[in-house]
Motif scaffolding. Sequence first.
Motif: not given
Length: 353
Positions: A176-190, A303-306, A333-335, A339-341
Amino acid sequence: MASKAEVDSVKEEVKEVAKASSEWKIADSGVHLAGYGAIGYTDKERNEGSFNMVTFNPIFHYQYKDLFMVEAELEVEVEDDGGTGVALEYATIDWLINDYAVLVAGKFLSPLGQFRQNLHPTWINRFASAPVGFGHDQAAPLAEVGAQLRGGFSIMEQGQANYAAYVGNGPLVEIDSMEGEIEAIESEGLASNADGELAWGGRFGILPVPMLEFGISAAFGDVGPEGEESLLRDYQAYGFDAAYQHGAWDFRGENIRQRVGSKKASAAPDAATFKTWHMQSAYKFLPTKWEVVARYGDYDSPHASQDQEQWGCGANYLFASNAIAKIGFESNNGQRGASTDDDRFLLQLTYGF
């Protein structure tokens, strides 16, 4: 009276019919169709309840002698907008080398841990949802495109061991270049490898007695974030799983994590770790068709929201071992506000064939 030529002709026809009728007994190839389907209903806190799962997963097997087998699973599901989504869960050609080893090539489910490769089908999973952290782009890898060697062998007097070792294209880091952080690790079989690096790893399991199994998993490699393929980071995954069955009881648990290292020149310079663990128990009220299940899980991401902690309980009615109606409740129990809450009430009907 029939001539000798006519009699000989009839005899030849009888031989041909007899030969054709017995061909199936010596056929070199075999075809098998399996799979499962599920219908689900979810009533989520702060949302209206809805039937949100309609899925059909046919699994195809084509085998040539005891030498090769082609296997593939499709997932066909109804999407939120009413359209139909089709995905290839896995597709491989398996070389059955001997009783102890099979070489698998193609797209295969990740061999790290137990849930992803063996327990995720709805009619096998005892709960109406996957454990936290086992969704797409979370802590547990989904699939790989490459090759793996897997099999098993006996140890000691009554023990067994199994193994899987693989090499593949590896995951892709989503930034996520806007936030300057890693969003996810995509491992669906590339089916691509833009960074030019391969990942390798596997799992080793041991059953000291038939009802008890322990497994350890690991994977390593270098990965390049999407758009920054030349900025390689180290990739690591570790896991541990255990299962125990005794009479009407079934206990199991799994811990798995994925981590990518830091890279100062990247738009997201910091390292990121995605990890989860869960434990689950189930009990069948024999000789009835009822079963109860309880599960606890905890998922941590950058990410705290996850982040999510979950307690779940449910009851299942087994029309047969492969036809199950499930009712469950998740206390999440989430943030706050995420939705995780939201707690969830779940219904599911599933059938495996």
